[in-house]
Design a protein around this motif. Structure first.
Motif, PDB file in Angstrom:
ATOM      1  N   ARG A  10       0.832  -1.201   0.000  1.00 25.33           N
ATOM      2  CA  ARG A  10       0.000   0.000   0.000  1.00 25.33           C
ATOM      3  C   ARG A  10       0.864   1.247   0.000  1.00 25.33           C
ATOM      4  N   ALA A  11       0.221   2.346  -0.355  1.00 25.18           N
ATOM      5  CA  ALA A  11       0.906   3.630  -0.392  1.00 25.18           C
ATOM      6  C   ALA A  11       1.343   4.054   1.004  1.00 25.18           C
ATOM      7  N   LEU A  12       2.362   4.851   1.034  1.00 24.25           N
ATOM      8  CA  LEU A  12       2.870   5.428   2.273  1.00 24.25           C
ATOM      9  C   LEU A  12       1.867   6.437   2.824  1.00 24.25           C
ATOM     10  N   GLU A  13       1.591   6.348   4.103  1.00 26.99           N
ATOM     11  CA  GLU A  13       0.687   7.268   4.794  1.00 26.99           C
ATOM     12  C   GLU A  13       1.470   8.046   5.854  1.00 26.99           C
ATOM     13  N   PRO A  14       1.022   9.249   6.212  1.00 28.21           N
ATOM     14  CA  PRO A  14       1.693   9.991   7.287  1.00 28.21           C
ATOM     15  C   PRO A  14       1.794   9.190   8.590  1.00 28.21           C
ATOM     16  N   SER A  15       0.826   8.337   8.844  1.00 27.01           N
ATOM     17  CA  SER A  15       0.846   7.526  10.067  1.00 27.01           C
ATOM     18  C   SER A  15       1.956   6.472  10.062  1.00 27.01           C
ATOM     19  N   LEU A  44      11.144  12.014   9.311  1.00 27.92           N
ATOM     20  CA  LEU A  44      10.340  10.979   8.666  1.00 27.92           C
ATOM     21  C   LEU A  44       8.873  11.374   8.548  1.00 27.92           C
ATOM     22  N   ARG A  45       8.363  12.126   9.516  1.00 33.70           N
ATOM     23  CA  ARG A  45       6.986  12.643   9.393  1.00 33.70           C
ATOM     24  C   ARG A  45       6.894  13.628   8.232  1.00 33.70           C
ATOM     25  N   ASP A  46       7.870  14.525   8.149  1.00 33.83           N
ATOM     26  CA  ASP A  46       7.897  15.487   7.046  1.00 33.83           C
ATOM     27  C   ASP A  46       7.971  14.757   5.702  1.00 33.83           C
TER      28      ASP A  46
END
Length: 174
Positions: A10-15, A44-46
């Motif tokens: 799946r795609a990368l999510e901010p979570s 990593l959040r950014d």
């Protein structure tokens, strides 16, 4: 869709920033990448917040590997150095320790090969493998990747020595 009976990409999510924090800061894996220092959660959040999922624009694609029907991450797979012009990319894969040896890496690579061929229309995939990483070499050889070259003393190792890097490639079926 990027899934099999057992796995889902799946795609990368901010979570996913906290999960990436654990993966990117696994110092034992650094010898197989260009990482030399820990990454902060903020970085990593950014990254997750500004992630560009177009592999041809960004030059990379990062996908989170989960078990089908379960959102818990099993690992990460990257396509990097993605070239639309040359229709090729390299694969980087990380499987969490508790999931290793269960065939997840092989199954994930099959899924990414299908995606690269059918959706991105890539002609070839490659893998850069540090010479001591025999499990990675075995994985790619078993998937039909062929050794194309060896860059002698290409990578520095934690003990201050140097290791060679093997380059494997596989032409995707047309």
């Amino acid at each position: 869709m990027l899934h099999s009976k057992r796995l889902h990409l799946r795609a990368l999510e901010p979570s996913d920033a906290d999960f990436m924090y654990e993966v990117e800061n696994d110092a034992q894996a650094w010898r197989y990448s260009d990482t030399i220092a820990p990454l902060s959660r903020k970085i990593l959040r950014d990254y997750a917040l500004t992630y560009d999922a177009d592999p041809f624009t960004a030059g990379q694609l990062r996908l989170i590997i989960t078990e089908e029907g379960n959102s818990n991450p099993v690992g990460i797979i990257d396509l990097y150095e993605v070239s639309q012009r040359h229709q090729r990319a390299f694969i980087g894969i990380y499987i969490c320790k508790e999931y290793r040896g269960k065939g997840y890496a092989d199954e994930t690579i099959q899924l990414i090969e299908d995606y690269a061929h059918n959706n991105l229309h890539l002609h070839q995939l490659g893998a850069k493998v540090e010479e001591s990483h025999t499990s990675a070499e075995k994985l790619f050889r078993n998937r039909g990747y062929e050794l194309q070259g060896n860059l002698e003393d290409w990578l520095s190792t934690p003990d201050g020595k140097f290791a060679s890097m093997k380059i494997f490639t596989k032409k995707l079926k047309r």
